[in-house]
Motif scaffolding. Structure first.
Motif: not given
Length: 130
Positions: A19, A40, A83
């Motif tokens: 990340y 991601f 996220m």
């Protein structure tokens, strides 16, 4: 240290690595690219896996500080949701977004990454305290 805990620590740490690479490389390049979305996604997968493993471990333990536990649980769940939104929005921007949207995306990335660090460090603190 048991194998489940080691697996959880490794996967959560991989989430941090992937990340962080995705967010900061995208921020540095100032434009969203496909490789950033891959990072991601990897961060999200490893975070979800690590969180699941940690939840299994926590279910077997007597939690001594419930306030810290609930703060960690709440911020961790919110971080995973952010996220996911971040990842899906990245895909949308890559497919249908304008060049301006691709250039401005990094602002949201840094905010989500910064928020994600809260449950990461709270969890680390909880683990160190036993």
């Amino acid at each position: 240290m048991n194998g489940l805990l080691v697996s959880a620590i490794v996967t959560i740490s991989l989430a941090l690595v992937f990340y962080t690479i995705g967010v900061w490389s995208e921020h540095k390049e100032k434009v969203l690219k496909k490789i950033h979305a891959v990072y991601f996604g990897l961060g999200l997968i490893f975070d979800t896996t690590g969180t699941t493993l940690m939840s299994i471990i926590a279910g077997k333990k007597d939690i001594s500080n419930l306030t810290t536990f609930y703060i960690h649980r709440f911020t961790g769940g919110l971080a995973i949701m952010l996220m996911l939104v971040h990842f899906l929005w990245a895909i949308y921007v890559l497919i249908k977004g304008s060049e301006k949207a691709k250039e401005n995306f990094h602002r949201f990335s840094v905010i989500v990454w910064g928020f994600w660090l809260i449950p990461y460090f709270v969890g680390m603190f909880m683990g160190m305290r036993g």
